[in-house]
Write an enzyme that holds these catalytic residues in place. Structure first.
Site, PDB file in Angstrom:
ATOM      1  N   THR A   1       0.819  -1.214   0.000  1.00  0.00           N
ATOM      2  CA  THR A   1       0.000   0.000   0.000  1.00  0.00           C
ATOM      3  C   THR A   1       0.850   1.261   0.000  1.00  0.00           C
ATOM      4  O   THR A   1       0.479   2.271  -0.601  1.00  0.00           O
ATOM      5  CB  THR A   1      -0.937   0.002   1.227  1.00  0.00           C
TER       6      THR A   1
ATOM      7  N   SER B   1       1.627  -7.309  -0.447  1.00  0.00           N
ATOM      8  CA  SER B   1       2.221  -8.250   0.506  1.00  0.00           C
ATOM      9  C   SER B   1       1.579  -9.636   0.536  1.00  0.00           C
ATOM     10  O   SER B   1       2.259 -10.602   0.915  1.00  0.00           O
ATOM     11  CB  SER B   1       2.264  -7.647   1.907  1.00  0.00           C
TER      12      SER B   1
ATOM     13  N   THR C   1       1.459  -4.266   4.451  1.00  0.00           N
ATOM     14  CA  THR C   1       1.262  -4.557   5.873  1.00  0.00           C
ATOM     15  C   THR C   1       0.699  -5.944   6.163  1.00  0.00           C
ATOM     16  O   THR C   1       0.839  -6.440   7.287  1.00  0.00           O
ATOM     17  CB  THR C   1       0.339  -3.500   6.510  1.00  0.00           C
ATOM     18  N   ASP C   2       0.067  -6.597   5.193  1.00  0.00           N
ATOM     19  CA  ASP C   2      -0.583  -7.879   5.484  1.00  0.00           C
ATOM     20  C   ASP C   2       0.401  -8.948   5.954  1.00  0.00           C
ATOM     21  O   ASP C   2       0.069  -9.757   6.833  1.00  0.00           O
ATOM     22  CB  ASP C   2      -1.342  -8.389   4.252  1.00  0.00           C
TER      23      ASP C   2
END
Length: 326
Positions: free
Chosen positions: A13, A56, A89-90
């Site tokens: 992101t 991610s 971030t995942d």
């Protein structure tokens, strides 16, 4: 004198843009962070590398191993003093923990990301990147393992986890909290990890399953993992480390085949321990040979088992038990 910091972009992101018409967030052709090199150069001597450009959920352990090699090569060639990795971030916490377990260099390594794409109102990517460069340039950051920096907080890779689907303060360290903060005037650490572990790996081809226990769970899925030739299994168990009695036979099948079974709790606070003596309780599982992990969440325990089994000398079950005590 400015520190030499390598910024490695991987996607996510933080490098995406929102489509004004549809609201869809997608990778952009050019990384929007590249327009801010002058802001970074005020903080450190920056070298930028594009490792890959992936959301991610597309990141695999092979990509993590590639990052490890890039960091080691940059240190060998250029004697860099720090690394900042931008990441979606995942799976950010998994990449950070993989690097924490496998990179053994006397430099700062910081992983960061963003919850809002670069053209959204309140975009947090550039700010998090600047904060991360500050941390990577700080003299006190090199002996604390891999760090995760977002939203003015510094977390250890071992403890940090994503706790909210969209909030900018999503990264938290349950039970422990951040180990430091980033302010306008600098970086402040208030404690550090008590120990660091390093494992030499050159490949990450092992198959490790992650299963969440639930009411009425039986042995069918566990038995299938044996038949599918998995190398290890992590179970997010109930409470302090218990399973429904219907799952015990499947655990026994795995252990008889010398497939390690690691137990963590599906609770995000506390640790799994062999407390209860009923059928499927922690005491029975421990006596069977199940290994209890000391406080890791499921995805971190999976990463640790993958790394441990990928070392040149495969650890025994007893050695794995000692590894997961830390």
């Amino acid at each position: 004198m400015k520190k030499h910091i390598v910024v490695i972009h991987t996607g996510g992101t933080i490098s995406m843009m929102e489509d004004a018409a549809t609201g869809s967030v997608q990778p952009s052709e050019e990384n929007p962070l590249s327009a801010h090199s002058s802001s970074l150069s005020q903080l450190a001597d920056i070298t930028v590398k594009e490792a890959f450009h992936l959301p991610s959920p597309h990141i695999t352990p092979d990509h993590m191993l590639q990052l490890k090699k890039i960091i080691e090569e940059e240190y060998k060639k250029n004697k860099i003093q720090g690394v900042v990795i931008t990441h979606g971030t995942d799976t950010l916490e998994e990449t950070a923990y993989f690097l924490d377990l496998t990179v053994d260099l006397p430099i700062s390594i910081v992983v960061t990301g963003a919850m809002r794409s670069s053209n959204e109102i309140g975009a947090d990517g550039l700010y998090n990147l600047l904060s991360s460069v500050k941390v990577a340039s700080n003299e006190d950051s090199a002996d604390k393992g891999v760090l995760v920096v977002l939203n003015d907080e510094i977390h250890s890779a071992k403890n940090v986890t994503k706790t909210h689907t969209s909030n900018v303060s999503t990264f938290q360290s349950p039970q422990y909290g951040p180990i430091g903060i980033v302010t306008k005037r600098g970086v402040i650490f208030h404690h550090k990890p008590t120990s660091l572990e390093k494992y030499p790996v050159k490949s990450v081809s092992k198959k490790i399953a992650l299963i969440k226990a639930h009411a009425g769970m039986d042995s069918s899925l566990l038995s299938a993992l044996k038949d599918l030739h998995y190398d290890g299994v992590i179970i997010e168990a109930l409470g302090q480390g218990n399973l429904p009695p219907g799952a015990v036979e499947g655990v026994e099948r795995l252990l008889r085949s010398e497939i390690p079974v690691i137990l963590v709790s599906r609770c995000f606070n506390g640790i799994a321990q062999d407390i209860y003596g009923y059928a499927g309780g922690g005491k029975q599982l421990k006596e069977m040979g199940v290994i209890f992990s000391n406080g890791l969440n499921g995805q971190k325990a999976r990463m640790k088992l993958l790394v441990a089994l990928s070392t040149s000398s495969a650890p025994s079950l007893k050695e794995l038990e000692d590894i997961f005590k830390n």
